[in-house]
Design an enzyme around this catalytic site. Structure first.
Site, PDB file in Angstrom:
ATOM      1  N   PHE A   1       0.849  -1.195   0.000  1.00 31.68           N
ATOM      2  CA  PHE A   1       0.000   0.000   0.000  1.00 31.68           C
ATOM      3  C   PHE A   1       0.890   1.253   0.000  1.00 31.68           C
ATOM      4  CE2 PHE A   1      -2.638   3.264   2.018  1.00 31.68           C
ATOM      5  CZ  PHE A   1      -3.740   3.201   1.176  1.00 31.68           C
TER       6      PHE A   1
ATOM      7  N   ASP B   1       1.179  -5.528   7.996  1.00 28.32           N
ATOM      8  CA  ASP B   1       0.080  -4.556   8.014  1.00 28.32           C
ATOM      9  C   ASP B   1      -1.216  -5.354   7.836  1.00 28.32           C
ATOM     10  OD1 ASP B   1      -1.884  -2.675   7.405  1.00 28.32           O
ATOM     11  OD2 ASP B   1      -0.518  -1.363   6.311  1.00 28.32           O
TER      12      ASP B   1
ATOM     13  N   TYR C   1     -10.718   1.598  10.996  1.00 33.00           N
ATOM     14  CA  TYR C   1     -11.947   2.073  10.339  1.00 33.00           C
ATOM     15  C   TYR C   1     -12.509   1.151   9.272  1.00 33.00           C
ATOM     16  CZ  TYR C   1      -8.007   4.035   7.632  1.00 33.00           C
ATOM     17  OH  TYR C   1      -6.823   4.201   6.969  1.00 33.00           O
ATOM     18  N   LYS C   2     -11.812   0.053   8.963  1.00 30.05           N
ATOM     19  CA  LYS C   2     -12.338  -0.842   7.922  1.00 30.05           C
ATOM     20  C   LYS C   2     -13.240  -1.899   8.580  1.00 30.05           C
ATOM     21  CE  LYS C   2      -8.098  -0.256   5.184  1.00 30.05           C
ATOM     22  NZ  LYS C   2      -8.492   0.643   4.117  1.00 30.05           N
TER      23      LYS C   2
ATOM     24  N   ARG D   1     -13.369  -2.259  -6.726  1.00 25.56           N
ATOM     25  CA  ARG D   1     -13.260  -3.133  -5.554  1.00 25.56           C
ATOM     26  C   ARG D   1     -14.631  -3.349  -4.924  1.00 25.56           C
ATOM     27  NH1 ARG D   1      -8.939  -1.165  -1.222  1.00 25.56           N
ATOM     28  NH2 ARG D   1     -10.483   0.476  -1.014  1.00 25.56           N
TER      29      ARG D   1
HETATM   30  C1  LIG Z   1      -2.779  -1.607   3.821  1.00 24.20           C
HETATM   31  C2  LIG Z   1      -3.075  -0.231   4.306  1.00 24.20           C
HETATM   32  N1  LIG Z   1      -2.243   0.354   5.195  1.00 24.20           N
HETATM   33  C3  LIG Z   1      -2.475   1.599   5.663  1.00 24.20           C
HETATM   34  C4  LIG Z   1      -3.586   2.313   5.247  1.00 24.20           C
HETATM   35  C5  LIG Z   1      -3.870   3.692   5.712  1.00 24.20           C
HETATM   36  O1  LIG Z   1      -3.069   4.149   6.730  1.00 24.20           O
HETATM   37  P1  LIG Z   1      -3.583   5.364   7.643  1.00 24.20           P
HETATM   38  O2  LIG Z   1      -4.616   4.785   8.562  1.00 24.20           O
HETATM   39  O3  LIG Z   1      -2.374   5.838   8.330  1.00 24.20           O
HETATM   40  O4  LIG Z   1      -4.197   6.375   6.749  1.00 24.20           O
HETATM   41  C6  LIG Z   1      -4.481   1.733   4.360  1.00 24.20           C
HETATM   42  C7  LIG Z   1      -5.672   2.498   3.921  1.00 24.20           C
HETATM   43  O5  LIG Z   1      -6.504   2.073   3.184  1.00 24.20           O
HETATM   44  C8  LIG Z   1      -4.212   0.431   3.864  1.00 24.20           C
HETATM   45  O6  LIG Z   1      -5.035  -0.125   2.981  1.00 24.20           O
END
Ligand SMILES: Cc1ncc(COP(=O)(O)O)c(C=O)c1O
Length: 411
Positions: free
Chosen positions: A125, A196, A221-222, A370
């Site tokens: 990402f 991650d 938040y997901k 998606r």
């Molecule tokens: C794999 C991944 N890592 C990190 C993030 C986002 O990071 P942050 O919460 O710091 O904006 C996302 C956002 O969609 C993501 O898909």
């Protein structure tokens, strides 16, 4: 052919069907974007109102103790732990995913010195890549960032590598890495493995300790339903906690923050991975979101995630085979998270037309549509209705309307 009635029957037999009542899903909407922003849990609004009205408005600063605001990062971490196969003392909620990656990658690098290579994949990402690039430019010769293609990862793991940093489930394709095999390969050459979990936690069954993860980060938040911009979390395996010191050494990570000493001395355990004051309102909403997993088996969640994705893909194959879609995710559900993707050169406009028609997914440049299936509230019949709408849009070429080509700031 799968009929709508078959799907209704699958919903009746679904062991997770009861969980949908824990969410507020607007009438007439099929929500297939819980992989980006989880739906609103029914209890969150009242909880946030209580935190603001009673705890803040009434009890004022006394709520740090009385409502245990100060305990929120660990309390929220304890709720996340069983969802990711970690011990309750191995997870804490804090900051954003990006910031947590910075903290843990820097701490791991220092611990692994004189090794200085961070290995990641090109498909990671963007924020993960950018944060590692930032660390690279900050630390100069003390770090070397190596970014390779996904299929070159195992080959690139050698005794120079301090840290392997990967996203477990790919944000575009939904492809899942084999955490156990890759972590073991990292350990074999003396590297640490950082994962991650942003697209994994709450969507698939995870077992961080069994699968040898050393470090992990993820967002709230997901699939965890913490609300827009919710705090993130981090995991540090017990055996590493006292060995790592993270560089954003703020007072909340101090052993005795209210001694106001002028020397930093890290707290023991997960508290040392905090930096500043927790965002109380966001943490309370996150805690409420995590309650939607009470009494839920992650095995059931994973099984339903796979079944919903398979249903979606087979309906697309049945109904849209002439529409020019390329399936951009693994067809084998055991190799995919709880999302699928379709690639199409007009994907952006098709997605906008779908959203206008009440089916909400999202788009990732250059051509990826998606569709995420949050197993707690997505029904089989939703999948049926979504594909029926998609087929209608592509067959009648509704997406050609000019208004579906206007690009928005967030896609
Ligand atoms: C794999 C991944 N890592 C990190 C993030 C986002 O990071 P942050 O919460 O710091 O904006 C996302 C956002 O969609 C993501 O898909």
């Amino acid at each position: 052919m799968t009929s709508r009635d078959n799907c209704l029957k699958l919903d009746v037999d679904d062991p997770l069907a009861f969980a949908r009542a824990r969410f507020r899903i607007p009438d007439g909407i099929v929500y297939l974007d819980g992989n980006s922003l989880g739906a609103l849990p029914v209890t969150t609004a009242a909880r946030v109102a209580d935190v603001i009205g009673r705890e803040w408005g009434g009890d004022l600063i006394r709520s740090w103790n009385k409502a245990d605001w100060i305990g929120l990062p660990l309390r929220v971490g304890k709720r996340i732990a069983p969802l990711i196969g970690a011990g309750e003392d191995e997870v804490i909620a804090a900051d954003s995913t990006s910031v947590n990656l910075f903290k843990l990658a820097a701490a791991a690098l220092k611990h692994q010195s004189p090794r200085r290579v961070i290995l990641t994949e090109r498909e990671n990402f963007p924020t993960d890549q950018y944060v590692l690039q930032g660390l690279d430019s900050l630390l100069g010769s003390a770090v070397e960032l190596r970014t390779v293609a996904r299929e070159e990862l195992l080959e690139a793991l050698n005794e120079d590598v301090a840290l392997l940093a990967l996203t477990h489930i790919d944000y575009k394709t939904g492809a899942i890495h084999d955490m156990a095999t890759i972590s073991a390969a990292a350990h074999k050459v003396g590297a640490l493995a950082l994962w991650d979990l942003s697209h994994s936690a709450g969507a698939v069954e995870l077992s961080l300790n069994r699968d040898g993860a050393d470090l992990a980060i993820g967002c709230g938040y997901k699939y965890l339903n913490g609300g827009p911009g919710a705090p993130a979390y981090l995991f540090v395996a017990r055996h590493l906690q006292e060995k790592l010191v993270q560089p954003l050494s703020g007072w909340m990570g101090h052993a005795a923050p209210f001694d106001f000493s002028d020397r930093y001395s890290p707290a023991s355990g997960m508290l040392r991975f905090l930096s500043g004051t927790p965002v109380v309102i966001g943490m309370a909403a996150f805690e409420e979101g995590l309650k939607t997993f009470d009494g839920i088996s992650m095995r059931d969640v994973q099984a339903k995630a796979r079944a919903l994705g398979d249903l979606f893909l087979s309906l697309v194959e049945e109904q849209c085979s002439d529409a020019g879609f390329i399936i951009g995710c693994p067809r084998d559900s055991s190799k995919r998270g709880s999302q699928v993707c379709l690639r199409h050169s007009e994907g952006y406009a098709i997605m906008q037309a779908l959203i206008a028609g009440g089916v909400i997914g999202d788009f990732r440049a250059p051509d990826v549509m998606r569709f995420g299936f949050a197993p707690l509230y997505t029904r089989y019949v939703d999948v049926f209705d979504a594909v029926a709408k998609l087929a209608d849009i592509v067959h009648r070429e509704v997406w050609r309307e000019e208004r579906y080509r206007i690009s928005a700031a967030v896609t």
